[in-house]
Design a protein around this motif. Structure first.
Motif, PDB file in Angstrom:
ATOM      1  N   GLU A  97       0.833  -1.206   0.000  1.00  0.00           N
ATOM      2  CA  GLU A  97       0.000   0.000   0.000  1.00  0.00           C
ATOM      3  C   GLU A  97       0.864   1.251   0.000  1.00  0.00           C
ATOM      4  O   GLU A  97       0.577   2.212  -0.706  1.00  0.00           O
ATOM      5  CB  GLU A  97      -0.921   0.011   1.212  1.00  0.00           C
ATOM      6  CG  GLU A  97      -2.052  -0.973   1.140  1.00  0.00           C
ATOM      7  CD  GLU A  97      -2.863  -1.007   2.425  1.00  0.00           C
ATOM      8  OE1 GLU A  97      -2.684  -0.118   3.286  1.00  0.00           O
ATOM      9  OE2 GLU A  97      -3.679  -1.932   2.564  1.00  0.00           O
ATOM     10  N   SER A  98       1.917   1.220   0.775  1.00  0.00           N
ATOM     11  CA  SER A  98       2.822   2.367   0.850  1.00  0.00           C
ATOM     12  C   SER A  98       3.489   2.620  -0.504  1.00  0.00           C
ATOM     13  O   SER A  98       3.596   3.754  -0.956  1.00  0.00           O
ATOM     14  CB  SER A  98       3.885   2.123   1.918  1.00  0.00           C
ATOM     15  OG  SER A  98       4.837   3.138   1.898  1.00  0.00           O
ATOM     16  N   LYS A  99       3.922   1.550  -1.143  1.00  0.00           N
ATOM     17  CA  LYS A  99       4.569   1.676  -2.444  1.00  0.00           C
ATOM     18  C   LYS A  99       3.583   2.202  -3.484  1.00  0.00           C
ATOM     19  O   LYS A  99       3.915   3.060  -4.286  1.00  0.00           O
ATOM     20  CB  LYS A  99       5.118   0.317  -2.873  1.00  0.00           C
ATOM     21  CG  LYS A  99       5.940   0.355  -4.118  1.00  0.00           C
ATOM     22  CD  LYS A  99       6.537  -1.004  -4.395  1.00  0.00           C
ATOM     23  CE  LYS A  99       7.418  -0.945  -5.618  1.00  0.00           C
ATOM     24  NZ  LYS A  99       8.022  -2.247  -5.907  1.00  0.00           N
ATOM     25  N   ARG A 100       2.360   1.681  -3.430  1.00  0.00           N
ATOM     26  CA  ARG A 100       1.323   2.116  -4.366  1.00  0.00           C
ATOM     27  C   ARG A 100       0.997   3.595  -4.127  1.00  0.00           C
ATOM     28  O   ARG A 100       0.861   4.369  -5.065  1.00  0.00           O
ATOM     29  CB  ARG A 100       0.077   1.253  -4.194  1.00  0.00           C
ATOM     30  CG  ARG A 100      -0.945   1.414  -5.263  1.00  0.00           C
ATOM     31  CD  ARG A 100      -2.108   0.422  -5.169  1.00  0.00           C
ATOM     32  NE  ARG A 100      -2.621   0.256  -3.821  1.00  0.00           N
ATOM     33  CZ  ARG A 100      -2.534  -0.875  -3.109  1.00  0.00           C
ATOM     34  NH1 ARG A 100      -1.938  -1.928  -3.624  1.00  0.00           N
ATOM     35  NH2 ARG A 100      -3.025  -0.960  -1.896  1.00  0.00           N
ATOM     36  N   ASP A 101       0.888   4.010  -2.864  1.00  0.00           N
ATOM     37  CA  ASP A 101       0.607   5.404  -2.538  1.00  0.00           C
ATOM     38  C   ASP A 101       1.730   6.316  -2.984  1.00  0.00           C
ATOM     39  O   ASP A 101       1.496   7.410  -3.494  1.00  0.00           O
ATOM     40  CB  ASP A 101       0.378   5.585  -1.036  1.00  0.00           C
ATOM     41  CG  ASP A 101      -0.919   4.951  -0.574  1.00  0.00           C
ATOM     42  OD1 ASP A 101      -1.760   4.604  -1.435  1.00  0.00           O
ATOM     43  OD2 ASP A 101      -1.091   4.793   0.647  1.00  0.00           O
ATOM     44  N   SER A 102       2.974   5.876  -2.824  1.00  0.00           N
ATOM     45  CA  SER A 102       4.102   6.734  -3.187  1.00  0.00           C
ATOM     46  C   SER A 102       4.243   6.855  -4.702  1.00  0.00           C
ATOM     47  O   SER A 102       4.702   7.864  -5.206  1.00  0.00           O
ATOM     48  CB  SER A 102       5.399   6.220  -2.567  1.00  0.00           C
ATOM     49  OG  SER A 102       5.764   4.980  -3.125  1.00  0.00           O
ATOM     50  N   SER A 103       3.842   5.833  -5.451  1.00  0.00           N
ATOM     51  CA  SER A 103       3.928   5.937  -6.909  1.00  0.00           C
ATOM     52  C   SER A 103       2.847   6.859  -7.461  1.00  0.00           C
ATOM     53  O   SER A 103       2.972   7.375  -8.563  1.00  0.00           O
ATOM     54  CB  SER A 103       3.831   4.554  -7.554  1.00  0.00           C
ATOM     55  OG  SER A 103       2.545   4.017  -7.358  1.00  0.00           O
ATOM     56  N   ASP A 104       1.782   7.090  -6.697  1.00  0.00           N
ATOM     57  CA  ASP A 104       0.704   7.976  -7.121  1.00  0.00           C
ATOM     58  C   ASP A 104       1.040   9.453  -6.913  1.00  0.00           C
ATOM     59  O   ASP A 104       0.407  10.315  -7.503  1.00  0.00           O
ATOM     60  CB  ASP A 104      -0.593   7.654  -6.363  1.00  0.00           C
ATOM     61  CG  ASP A 104      -1.154   6.294  -6.746  1.00  0.00           C
ATOM     62  OD1 ASP A 104      -0.735   5.760  -7.796  1.00  0.00           O
ATOM     63  OD2 ASP A 104      -1.994   5.775  -5.984  1.00  0.00           O
ATOM     64  N   THR A 105       2.017   9.752  -6.066  1.00  0.00           N
ATOM     65  CA  THR A 105       2.340  11.152  -5.776  1.00  0.00           C
ATOM     66  C   THR A 105       3.106  11.775  -6.933  1.00  0.00           C
ATOM     67  O   THR A 105       3.814  11.107  -7.682  1.00  0.00           O
ATOM     68  CB  THR A 105       3.165  11.269  -4.485  1.00  0.00           C
ATOM     69  OG1 THR A 105       4.368  10.528  -4.637  1.00  0.00           O
ATOM     70  CG2 THR A 105       2.385  10.786  -3.294  1.00  0.00           C
ATOM     71  N   ASP A 106       2.982  13.051  -7.076  1.00  0.00           N
ATOM     72  CA  ASP A 106       3.612  13.806  -8.154  1.00  0.00           C
ATOM     73  C   ASP A 106       5.088  14.038  -7.841  1.00  0.00           C
ATOM     74  O   ASP A 106       5.469  14.238  -6.700  1.00  0.00           O
ATOM     75  CB  ASP A 106       2.881  15.146  -8.301  1.00  0.00           C
ATOM     76  CG  ASP A 106       3.283  15.885  -9.538  1.00  0.00           C
ATOM     77  OD1 ASP A 106       3.251  17.122  -9.496  1.00  0.00           O
ATOM     78  OD2 ASP A 106       3.617  15.244 -10.550  1.00  0.00           O
ATOM     79  N   ALA A 107       5.950  14.025  -8.838  1.00  0.00           N
ATOM     80  CA  ALA A 107       7.388  14.218  -8.637  1.00  0.00           C
ATOM     81  C   ALA A 107       7.681  15.610  -8.082  1.00  0.00           C
ATOM     82  O   ALA A 107       8.635  15.790  -7.318  1.00  0.00           O
ATOM     83  CB  ALA A 107       8.133  14.008  -9.952  1.00  0.00           C
TER      84      ALA A 107
ATOM     85  N   ALA B 120       5.475  14.921   0.055  1.00  0.00           N
ATOM     86  CA  ALA B 120       4.824  13.607   0.016  1.00  0.00           C
ATOM     87  C   ALA B 120       5.603  12.595   0.840  1.00  0.00           C
ATOM     88  O   ALA B 120       5.013  11.735   1.488  1.00  0.00           O
ATOM     89  CB  ALA B 120       4.703  13.124  -1.427  1.00  0.00           C
ATOM     90  N   ALA B 121       6.924  12.693   0.818  1.00  0.00           N
ATOM     91  CA  ALA B 121       7.739  11.751   1.603  1.00  0.00           C
ATOM     92  C   ALA B 121       7.434  11.895   3.086  1.00  0.00           C
ATOM     93  O   ALA B 121       7.315  10.899   3.796  1.00  0.00           O
ATOM     94  CB  ALA B 121       9.218  11.985   1.329  1.00  0.00           C
TER      95      ALA B 121
END
Length: 165
Positions: free
Chosen positions: A110-120, A126-127
């Motif tokens: 879930e954490s990985k999925r959430d972090s891939s959804d955030t904008d660069a 976001a971190a």
């Protein structure tokens, strides 16, 4: 050399109990149990058998009750399969390690999925949010929250844990 023999006997007992549960148990609830480890006393008279089961609490409870009831049968069958002067007295304990690791893997996914959804462009903020979010999820997982120190006896402690006490 003495410790090495105990380790071999523990592994043999773990394998044989697992086979008994899969092949000889008449109760279907027992086939869903998995023997995760066995701890045998140095004189080979007592064995703590740790078992795990996936499913809801009701299914686990039913399987564990069936295991307790089948204990004498399992011990006698174990005596037929292994060559020991005396078959250890079996004490079954629930091991929730597999369940805990599945939950941790789910949180990490879930954490990985959430972090891939955030904008660069939003990465530093976001971190910080993600770290707090994961921390909250891990706090929610507190598996041993209903247990206290009185739930354990000194037999459950390793030598390092006894020294720390």
């Amino acid at each position: 050399m003495h410790g090495n023999r105990i380790e071999r006997v523990q592994e043999e007992v773990r394998r044989e109990i697992g086979a008994i549960l899969q092949q000889r148990a008449s109760d279907p609830r027992l086939t869903w149990l998995s023997v995760t480890r066995v701890e045998i006393s140095s004189d080979l008279t007592f064995a703590k058998v740790y078992v795990s089961s996936l499913g809801d609490d009701e299914a686990r409870s039913g399987a564990f009750k069936a295991l307790q009831k089948a204990g004498p049968f399992i011990r006698s069958e174990l005596g037929r399969r292994i060559q020991l002067r005396r078959v250890p007295e079996l004490s079954f304990r629930e091991d929730r390690g597999i369940e805990a690791s599945l939950r941790i893997n789910q949180l990490l996914a879930e954490s990985k999925r959430d972090s891939s959804d955030t904008d660069a462009n939003d990465a530093p903020a976001a971190a910080g949010r993600e770290s707090a979010n994961l921390s909250d999820r891990v706090d929610d997982f507190d598996d041993d929250s209903d247990m206290d120190e009185d739930d354990f006896d000194d037999d459950d402690l390793d030598d390092d844990d006894r020294e720390a006490r």
